[in-house]
Design a protein around this motif. Sequence first.
Motif, PDB file in Angstrom:
ATOM      1  N   LEU A 271      79.998   9.512 125.417  1.00 29.40           N
ATOM      2  CA  LEU A 271      79.131  10.044 124.376  1.00 29.40           C
ATOM      3  C   LEU A 271      78.641  11.435 124.769  1.00 29.40           C
ATOM      4  O   LEU A 271      78.797  11.869 125.917  1.00 29.40           O
ATOM      5  CB  LEU A 271      77.944   9.107 124.147  1.00 29.40           C
ATOM      6  CG  LEU A 271      78.250   7.793 123.427  1.00 29.40           C
ATOM      7  CD1 LEU A 271      77.057   6.873 123.492  1.00 29.40           C
ATOM      8  CD2 LEU A 271      78.644   8.053 121.976  1.00 29.40           C
ATOM      9  N   CYS A 272      78.053  12.138 123.824  1.00 30.92           N
ATOM     10  CA  CYS A 272      77.629  13.520 124.058  1.00 30.92           C
ATOM     11  C   CYS A 272      76.255  13.543 124.717  1.00 30.92           C
ATOM     12  O   CYS A 272      75.242  13.892 124.086  1.00 30.92           O
ATOM     13  CB  CYS A 272      77.614  14.296 122.746  1.00 30.92           C
ATOM     14  SG  CYS A 272      79.215  14.323 121.939  1.00 30.92           S
ATOM     15  N   THR A 273      76.223  13.156 125.964  1.00 33.61           N
ATOM     16  CA  THR A 273      74.971  13.151 126.720  1.00 33.61           C
ATOM     17  C   THR A 273      74.932  14.343 127.669  1.00 33.61           C
ATOM     18  O   THR A 273      75.928  15.041 127.863  1.00 33.61           O
ATOM     19  CB  THR A 273      74.820  11.846 127.517  1.00 33.61           C
ATOM     20  OG1 THR A 273      76.007  11.629 128.294  1.00 33.61           O
ATOM     21  CG2 THR A 273      74.612  10.663 126.590  1.00 33.61           C
TER      22      THR A 273
ATOM     23  N   ALA B 123      81.561   6.025 118.947  1.00 33.72           N
ATOM     24  CA  ALA B 123      81.464   6.860 117.753  1.00 33.72           C
ATOM     25  C   ALA B 123      82.664   6.663 116.835  1.00 33.72           C
ATOM     26  O   ALA B 123      82.521   6.651 115.608  1.00 33.72           O
ATOM     27  CB  ALA B 123      81.347   8.333 118.149  1.00 33.72           C
ATOM     28  N   LEU B 124      83.864   6.499 117.432  1.00 30.20           N
ATOM     29  CA  LEU B 124      85.076   6.415 116.616  1.00 30.20           C
ATOM     30  C   LEU B 124      85.141   5.132 115.791  1.00 30.20           C
ATOM     31  O   LEU B 124      85.586   5.156 114.629  1.00 30.20           O
ATOM     32  CB  LEU B 124      86.311   6.516 117.518  1.00 30.20           C
ATOM     33  CG  LEU B 124      86.529   7.874 118.195  1.00 30.20           C
ATOM     34  CD1 LEU B 124      87.772   7.822 119.074  1.00 30.20           C
ATOM     35  CD2 LEU B 124      86.670   8.987 117.156  1.00 30.20           C
ATOM     36  N   LEU B 125      84.718   4.007 116.357  1.00 26.56           N
ATOM     37  CA  LEU B 125      84.826   2.738 115.628  1.00 26.56           C
ATOM     38  C   LEU B 125      83.912   2.704 114.398  1.00 26.56           C
ATOM     39  O   LEU B 125      84.358   2.339 113.300  1.00 26.56           O
ATOM     40  CB  LEU B 125      84.526   1.573 116.572  1.00 26.56           C
ATOM     41  CG  LEU B 125      85.581   1.337 117.671  1.00 26.56           C
ATOM     42  CD1 LEU B 125      85.165   0.195 118.579  1.00 26.56           C
ATOM     43  CD2 LEU B 125      86.951   1.072 117.059  1.00 26.56           C
TER      44      LEU B 125
ATOM     45  N   ALA C 261      85.923  20.786 124.233  1.00 24.59           N
ATOM     46  CA  ALA C 261      84.906  19.763 124.530  1.00 24.59           C
ATOM     47  C   ALA C 261      84.767  18.793 123.358  1.00 24.59           C
ATOM     48  O   ALA C 261      83.729  18.747 122.689  1.00 24.59           O
ATOM     49  CB  ALA C 261      83.573  20.432 124.862  1.00 24.59           C
ATOM     50  N   TRP C 262      85.793  18.002 123.108  1.00 23.08           N
ATOM     51  CA  TRP C 262      85.750  16.995 122.055  1.00 23.08           C
ATOM     52  C   TRP C 262      85.129  15.709 122.575  1.00 23.08           C
ATOM     53  O   TRP C 262      85.040  15.482 123.780  1.00 23.08           O
ATOM     54  CB  TRP C 262      87.157  16.721 121.521  1.00 23.08           C
ATOM     55  CG  TRP C 262      87.708  17.875 120.742  1.00 23.08           C
ATOM     56  CD1 TRP C 262      88.158  19.067 121.251  1.00 23.08           C
ATOM     57  CD2 TRP C 262      87.831  17.977 119.327  1.00 23.08           C
ATOM     58  NE1 TRP C 262      88.560  19.906 120.243  1.00 23.08           N
ATOM     59  CE2 TRP C 262      88.378  19.257 119.049  1.00 23.08           C
ATOM     60  CE3 TRP C 262      87.556  17.128 118.270  1.00 23.08           C
ATOM     61  CZ2 TRP C 262      88.638  19.690 117.752  1.00 23.08           C
ATOM     62  CZ3 TRP C 262      87.816  17.555 116.981  1.00 23.08           C
ATOM     63  CH2 TRP C 262      88.351  18.823 116.727  1.00 23.08           C
TER      64      TRP C 262
ATOM     65  N   VAL D 182      82.432  14.049 116.678  1.00 29.27           N
ATOM     66  CA  VAL D 182      83.701  14.062 117.411  1.00 29.27           C
ATOM     67  C   VAL D 182      84.080  15.476 117.849  1.00 29.27           C
ATOM     68  O   VAL D 182      84.578  15.673 118.960  1.00 29.27           O
ATOM     69  CB  VAL D 182      84.830  13.446 116.542  1.00 29.27           C
ATOM     70  CG1 VAL D 182      86.179  13.539 117.256  1.00 29.27           C
ATOM     71  CG2 VAL D 182      84.515  11.999 116.216  1.00 29.27           C
ATOM     72  N   SER D 183      83.835  16.457 117.000  1.00 28.60           N
ATOM     73  CA  SER D 183      84.240  17.834 117.303  1.00 28.60           C
ATOM     74  C   SER D 183      83.382  18.428 118.418  1.00 28.60           C
ATOM     75  O   SER D 183      82.388  17.820 118.849  1.00 28.60           O
ATOM     76  CB  SER D 183      84.119  18.686 116.037  1.00 28.60           C
ATOM     77  OG  SER D 183      82.769  19.075 115.829  1.00 28.60           O
TER      78      SER D 183
END
Length: 316
Positions: free
Chosen positions: A8-10, A31-33, A24-25, A69-70
Amino acid sequence: MLSDLASLCTLGALPALPQDWWRAWSLSPAALLPLAALWALCLRRDPADGPRDRGWRLAGAGLLAVALVSPLCRLAATLVAGHMAQLMVLALAAPALLARGGLVRSLRGALNRAAGGRAGPRRAAPAASDGAAAPAPVDRRAAFAGPDAWPAGGLGAAAFAYGLALWLRHVPAVYDALLARPAAQWAGTLAVVAVSAWFWTAVADCRGARRGAAMLALLGTMAHTGMLGALLTFAPAAFYPLQAGGAAAWGLLPLQDQQLAGLVMWVPGNLAYLAAALALGLGWLRDAPGARPRGAQPAGPARAAPVLAAEGAAPR
């Protein structure tokens, strides 16, 4: 590298730095599910859909994918300004499009069908005895029908919850927890998207004179988010020191990064709320009882003259 992409984006997990931010994806299954489930719901056609509803829903789901995601997601963990840009997508642009496309209505339809499938075929009501009226059959699908089945009808409650969610996310202790703890970030993101979808659906569901209440809710939201943006812009000190390293990597002081974040909420965010309120007002005027349909010609003296002339020329 693969483990970083799947995180995750932590804070500290594959930061978005100036030299390679486009790589940096975030491909975290957490998140995807949910995004895949949302896309499946947005793709299905609902019998009540208008000609563009599915397109609106897909546009909203696409913006959520951009936010989660991006590289924007990693940028949100690196810079306060990136966090604010991501929040404007999660709380404003994406849920407004989803609400415009009738996401909650589509979800209600899916739940209705699921409840109908579990209930099985409806059995005929037993015959009444002694002339008494037969009891009406119970349809369990009605549990998800009607305006009171979902909280979207409570505009005031939705506006309050929406504002509370936006302010709480900027309390330094809450902000730091969302930034540093994966579970807190996942739950906080889900909460802000759900509350925002509730608010924008409540706004979109207003018809007739209720549009005035929706306009007041949008203008009130514009006022308090503008206040929050101004607070971040003019604060004498930085509130979020955990992202000081990310700001330095981008050539910014922590206070400058925070000021940019405040401007993002204050200017583009307020313009979006104002545009939504104006669109509601124009729709209200267009649908008013005395409004003339587009393309219709007024029934003035010029149009009435031939009729009067014909009546005067008619034999008595």
